[in-house]
Design an enzyme around this catalytic site. Structure first.
Site, PDB file in Angstrom:
ATOM      1  CB  SER A   7      -0.883   0.006   1.244  1.00 49.31           C
ATOM      2  OG  SER A   7      -1.358   1.321   1.456  1.00 49.31           O
ATOM      3  CG  HIS A  32      -3.798  -1.607  -1.644  1.00 48.57           C
ATOM      4  ND1 HIS A  32      -4.907  -2.376  -1.945  1.00 48.57           N
ATOM      5  CD2 HIS A  32      -4.167  -0.824  -0.601  1.00 48.57           C
ATOM      6  CE1 HIS A  32      -5.900  -2.071  -1.108  1.00 48.57           C
ATOM      7  NE2 HIS A  32      -5.481  -1.126  -0.286  1.00 48.57           N
ATOM      8  CG  ASP A  34      -5.111   2.357   0.981  1.00 51.89           C
ATOM      9  OD1 ASP A  34      -6.032   1.525   0.915  1.00 51.89           O
ATOM     10  OD2 ASP A  34      -3.955   2.066   1.336  1.00 51.89           O
ATOM     11  CG  MET A  36      -8.460   6.925   2.630  1.00 49.35           C
ATOM     12  SD  MET A  36      -7.629   6.888   4.227  1.00 49.35           S
ATOM     13  CE  MET A  36      -6.677   5.366   4.080  1.00 49.35           C
ATOM     14  CG  HIS A  65      -9.213  -0.024  -0.268  1.00 46.26           C
ATOM     15  ND1 HIS A  65      -8.554  -0.284   0.922  1.00 46.26           N
ATOM     16  CD2 HIS A  65     -10.538   0.010   0.040  1.00 46.26           C
ATOM     17  CE1 HIS A  65      -9.437  -0.400   1.902  1.00 46.26           C
ATOM     18  NE2 HIS A  65     -10.647  -0.203   1.405  1.00 46.26           N
ATOM     19  CG  MET A 136     -11.427  -3.088   5.503  1.00 46.75           C
ATOM     20  SD  MET A 136     -10.002  -2.665   4.501  1.00 46.75           S
ATOM     21  CE  MET A 136      -8.962  -1.781   5.676  1.00 46.75           C
ATOM     22  N   GLY A 141      -8.776   3.730   7.182  1.00 45.34           N
ATOM     23  CA  GLY A 141      -8.463   5.141   7.393  1.00 45.34           C
ATOM     24  C   GLY A 141      -6.981   5.436   7.573  1.00 45.34           C
ATOM     25  CG  PHE A 142      -5.568   6.512  10.148  1.00 47.31           C
ATOM     26  CD1 PHE A 142      -5.092   7.781   9.804  1.00 47.31           C
ATOM     27  CD2 PHE A 142      -6.852   6.391  10.663  1.00 47.31           C
ATOM     28  CE1 PHE A 142      -5.891   8.906   9.992  1.00 47.31           C
ATOM     29  CE2 PHE A 142      -7.665   7.507  10.847  1.00 47.31           C
ATOM     30  CZ  PHE A 142      -7.177   8.774  10.519  1.00 47.31           C
ATOM     31  N   GLY A 143      -2.726   3.766   7.969  1.00 46.40           N
ATOM     32  CA  GLY A 143      -1.749   2.686   7.972  1.00 46.40           C
ATOM     33  C   GLY A 143      -1.216   2.490   9.388  1.00 46.40           C
ATOM     34  N   GLY A 144      -0.487   1.418   9.585  1.00 46.86           N
ATOM     35  CA  GLY A 144       0.233   1.211  10.835  1.00 46.86           C
ATOM     36  C   GLY A 144      -0.603   0.795  12.036  1.00 46.86           C
ATOM     37  CG  ASP A 174      -6.011  -3.076   3.246  1.00 44.98           C
ATOM     38  OD1 ASP A 174      -4.947  -2.805   3.837  1.00 44.98           O
ATOM     39  OD2 ASP A 174      -6.635  -2.241   2.543  1.00 44.98           O
ATOM     40  N   GLY A 175      -4.516  -4.663   6.191  1.00 41.33           N
ATOM     41  CA  GLY A 175      -4.334  -4.003   7.477  1.00 41.33           C
ATOM     42  C   GLY A 175      -3.539  -4.828   8.468  1.00 41.33           C
ATOM     43  N   GLY A 176      -2.402  -4.291   8.903  1.00 37.95           N
ATOM     44  CA  GLY A 176      -1.618  -4.959   9.940  1.00 37.95           C
ATOM     45  C   GLY A 176      -0.972  -6.261   9.506  1.00 37.95           C
ATOM     46  N   GLY A 196       1.279  -2.189   4.042  1.00 39.30           N
ATOM     47  CA  GLY A 196       1.805  -0.831   3.939  1.00 39.30           C
ATOM     48  C   GLY A 196       3.047  -0.665   4.760  1.00 39.30           C
ATOM     49  CB  SER A 197       3.590   0.190   8.333  1.00 39.14           C
ATOM     50  OG  SER A 197       2.586  -0.648   8.785  1.00 39.14           O
TER      51      SER A 197
END
Ligand code: DX5
Ligand code: ZN
Length: 214
Positions: A7, A32, A34, A36, A65, A136, A141-144, A174-176, A196-197
């Site tokens: 991402s 990817h 994002d 928003m 996304h 999800m 809304g946010f990375g990390g 998607d996420g973490g 992402g992170s």
């Protein structure tokens, strides 16, 4: 093998071309993006001007996304950039079946996103028309953010549903996502992960991508 979609939300936006080229040269499977709008989620990211610059330097297909209120407007805005996938949130769409058909008619693969609280049954009757379902594993809304474990039994349930109704439909999470949960994701049938992170903060981004392509 699991496909990896880094991402770019966690990329260095002052060096976006360099970062996009780096992940593509490192053999990521998708890029990817994002989007928003500051309404559906409490964050605002990028529009077609920046995403077209990404599309120009990316040698891997885009996975857009949407985290927005007016899905149809944004689908029309991004369709000329010819992403491989556009995904929209089921929680924000009154006529998902119509929008799936619209995305497909534009030559793009349609995908639907489910927030952490939304059960896979919400899309049971849409599954045969989809190319991918994105689960999800954080609140959008946010990375990390940290990985929400309940996505694992949810993915397992979705895996059973898609094997019955549409075996070609991919499951994306998607996420973490990191090397600490990738094995559990593979075990429940996940095909694509967004990271992402984990990728962009890793000292060697190519190694990070390879760690997830298991
Ligand atoms: C969150 C986004 C994600 C995010 C993932 O709303 O949809 O794509 O960038 O970032 P990490 O991998 O850091 O959780
Ligand atoms: Zn995302």
């Amino acid at each position: 093998m699991i496909k990896v979609a880094p991402s770019i939300l966690s990329a260095d936006f002052g060096n976006l071309q360099r970062d996009v080229e780096e992940i593509c040269n490192a053999n990521c499977d998708l890029v990817h993006v994002d989007v928003m709008d500051g309404h559906f989620v409490p964050n605002l990211t990028i529009g077609p001007v920046v995403v077209s610059a990404v599309a120009k330097c990316a040698t891997r297909p885009l996975d857009i996304h949407l985290m927005v209120e007016n899905n149809t407007f944004f689908v029309e805005l991004f369709a000329p950039l010819k992403p491989q996938y556009i995904s929209f949130h089921i929680e924000e769409e009154k006529h998902p079946h119509r929008l799936i058909q619209k995305i497909r008619s534009l030559g793009i693969k349609p995908a639907i996103v489910l927030n952490p609280h939304t059960p896979p049954e919400a899309i049971e009757f849409l599954l045969k028309d989809l190319d991918m379902v994105l689960l999800m594993s954080v609140n959008p809304g946010f990375g990390g953010q940290s990985f929400i474990e309940s996505v694992l039994p949810k993915a397992a349930r979705l895996n059973e549903m898609r094997n019955k109704l549409n075996p070609n439909c991919l499951i994306e999470v998607d996420g973490g996502v990191s090397d600490t949960n990738i094995k559990s994701l593979k075990d429940v049938g996940v095909d694509v992960v967004v990271a992402g992170s984990y990728v962009f903060k890793h000292e060697n981004r190519q190694t990070a991508i390879q760690n997830l392509q298991i």
